[in-house]
Each structure stands twice: as structure tokens, then as C-alpha cells.
Design an enzyme around this catalytic site. Sequence first.
Site, PDB file in Angstrom:
ATOM      1  N   HIS A 135       0.838  -1.207   0.000  1.00 20.96           N
ATOM      2  CA  HIS A 135       0.000   0.000   0.000  1.00 20.96           C
ATOM      3  C   HIS A 135       0.868   1.251   0.000  1.00 20.96           C
ATOM      4  CE1 HIS A 135       0.577   0.735   4.413  1.00 20.96           C
ATOM      5  NE2 HIS A 135       0.585  -0.579   4.491  1.00 20.96           N
ATOM      6  N   ASP A 188      -0.556   4.258   0.826  1.00 23.76           N
ATOM      7  CA  ASP A 188      -1.102   5.194   1.799  1.00 23.76           C
ATOM      8  C   ASP A 188      -0.440   5.002   3.158  1.00 23.76           C
ATOM      9  OD1 ASP A 188      -2.443   2.682   1.885  1.00 23.76           O
ATOM     10  OD2 ASP A 188      -4.019   3.546   3.132  1.00 23.76           O
ATOM     11  N   ASP A 220       6.290   1.448   7.264  1.00 24.72           N
ATOM     12  CA  ASP A 220       4.959   0.939   6.930  1.00 24.72           C
ATOM     13  C   ASP A 220       4.319   1.786   5.836  1.00 24.72           C
ATOM     14  OD1 ASP A 220       2.578  -0.448   6.990  1.00 24.72           O
ATOM     15  OD2 ASP A 220       1.892   0.423   8.875  1.00 24.72           O
ATOM     16  N   GLU A 275      -5.214   0.769   2.368  1.00 27.30           N
ATOM     17  CA  GLU A 275      -4.959  -0.258   3.379  1.00 27.30           C
ATOM     18  C   GLU A 275      -5.083   0.308   4.781  1.00 27.30           C
ATOM     19  OE1 GLU A 275      -3.025  -3.076   6.052  1.00 27.30           O
ATOM     20  OE2 GLU A 275      -2.484  -0.968   5.738  1.00 27.30           O
ATOM     21  N   GLU A 276      -4.659   1.561   4.970  1.00 28.75           N
ATOM     22  CA  GLU A 276      -4.706   2.168   6.294  1.00 28.75           C
ATOM     23  C   GLU A 276      -6.063   2.795   6.593  1.00 28.75           C
ATOM     24  OE1 GLU A 276      -2.533   1.520   8.273  1.00 28.75           O
ATOM     25  OE2 GLU A 276      -0.503   1.565   7.435  1.00 28.75           O
TER      26      GLU A 276
END
Length: 389
Positions: free
Chosen positions: A73, A75, A106, A140-141
Site C-alpha cells: 500500500h 497510503d 509501513d 490499506e490504512e
Amino acid sequence: MTLLDPLHNPVLALAMDLISRPSISPEDAGCQALFAGRLAAIGFDIEMLPFEDTLNMWARFGKNKPLFCFAGHTDVVPTGPEAQWHTPPFQPTIIGDTLFGRGAADMKGSLAAMLVATERFIAQTPEPAFDIAFLLTSDEEGPFINGTVRVIETLEQRQEKINWCLVGEPSSAQQVGDVIKNGRRGSLTGHLTVKGIQGHVAYPHLADNPVHKAAPALAELAAEHWDNGNAFFPATSFQIANIQAGTGASNIVPGELKVMFNFRYSTELTAEQLQQRVYAILDKHGLDYQLSWILNGLPFLTDSGSLVEAVVGAVEQVQGFSPRLETTGGTSDGRFIAPTGAQVVELGPCNATIHKINECVSISDLTLLADMYQALLVNLQQQLVNANT
């Protein structure tokens, strides 16, 4: 010292470029366009798949061979109070061997390692025995409803199957590569409303307190032994996340109680079995209630197979030690990919600073991670060549 110089370390340079883009979920801020350009230059077909407020990218090298996919991801989570950061969160900063910035661990560092590893592998193996894909999302977040799950639905509709998938979530604990996630627990959330009758606390016989009525049931749910787990999963966990009742006044019996709870559950149980057992406990206590459910993700497990063999081998070759296979922690977008039949693992940098103020990653670890990803591709190639000879 050249590893600390972006001019001589392509993984670091790309990670810094990605971090400089403020892609707070569901924004992508040009990250996927950067990937699209680099991947197209080495022969990938690029397909942008925007859904609502989310940008997704599906890129594939090859057309009809078994398919390996890097998933991740672009984001990131919000920065939190920027004044508490030592350096600006979207201004990638090198201090010693450490790269600071939101998304460093991340998971923009993983994305950079994936891309550089793929470029190197294709330069050395221009006609691999398998196809390679990238599945990137900017959701994703966030609420995860228009991202990977929608891409997988699209692929399933046209019967485009992923055989092996590596998700670049930060899986490592103390050293990069020490932990590989070969599965994740399921996540099931319940929203419970227990009905009562509001009234004056001085006249309890004219009211019906839902907190008092629900307390024994909630205590039983919290004390329930759901399962024993298994060799790969810990026992299923029930946790109350939020509880709310009353008007704020001390002289009013509340008219309803709202409770949010969550199960993190193993492959020993299904979501339906958990729901049935919750209903049975609530009904036993004679509650007047409403209960709705959100299935956040099914449990998945890749306990063995060619992908686990290739990834474990890659860590051993680069780091000189054997990684641990674990299913602990939260969940990931792997939960949307595994149900299609794909083998799924997660391997990424250390997770000590993810979502925190001053998120950071070791530059040496990013370099090692790219080497592991490249070794993984080489190992898969060798497996397929051996299988066909």
C-alpha cells in the site's frame, strides 16, 4: 558509506522519494504513478483501477505463466502532532543509519525494496519461468473497502489467479527477516445494543437498567474459553473495545447500553460458530438486544509450500539465520488474497516504530530486504526450472 548516499543506493533513493509524498489514506500523492513509470520501463503492463476515493494499480510482467505478486500500500496513517516529530514527517531525513519519515517502515521502505529487487531480477532473468505482478492500493490504512478487496474481485471476475503473494508489511521484530508472517488471525467485530427503560435512579422499580442486566453476560463472554488455538495460532481472543451508556447525569438510569467487541480468532473456529455462541450466551441471560456484525477478515494460513520454502531460503541466504513463522499481530490485505487459493506470506522491515511519532527504518535493513526479495525471485525461478527438468 555509500549505502547511506541515495546517489549510490537505489533502494534508499526510492524510499525517500516515496516518503516525500504526503499520501495520507486514501491519498496516493503520485506514488503509484512513479511505480507505473518504472515498471512500464522494464516491460510491465500497467492497469490503474480507481474505485471511489481509492487509487489502485495492477501491473503484470508476462501473461500466462504461474503468477507471483508483490502486494503493498502507498497510503500512510496521519502523522499525529507534527511538532512532536524530530524531523518533518514528509521530509525524509537520514540520521546515521536511520531513515526517518512517515511510511518509512509501513510500508514505503518495503515498496522501494520490492521495485529495485524486481528491476535487478528481470535484468538478470529477462524471461523468467513465472509472471510477476504488483498490486498496490491507497486504502490499506483506511476503511479497506475500495482497495485490495476490489482489485481481487476484479481479478477473480476475469479468472486471473495469483499463485504466490508476498505482502511487504513490517513483519520483523529485532532483525530484518527474523519473522515471516505465514498467516493471520481472523477479525470479527460485534456491535451490541442492550435495551432497557430509562428512569430516575430513586425509582429503580420504574426503570430497567440495561447495564445491570448485561453485566453478567459480558462477564461470561469475557471469561469464555473459545478454543485452544493450534500449532500456528494462539487461542481465540475476545475483547471489549468500547462501552457506552447513560446521559452523563448521575440521577438517570440509562435506557440502553452500547458495546463494541472484537474477536481475533484462529482457524479452529468460523465466524458463524463464534456468532452462534455469542447469541446463545446473550439469550441465556434474557437480554433484549440488537447485534450487528462486521467481518473484517478471515483467518488464513500458508503452513508450507513453495513460497514458504523460497522466502525462508532467501532470508537464510542473505542473513545467515532461519526466520520464525508466526501469525501474531493484526491483519493485513493478505486476508483478501489468500481466499483465492494463493499462497501468502508477509516479509518486511522491523515494526517497532510503525504508526508512531518519528517512524523510521534502518537503511541497512532496506538494502538487506531488497536482497531478500531478489533472492526470493531467484529461488522461485530455480524451483520452477527444477520442476520442469
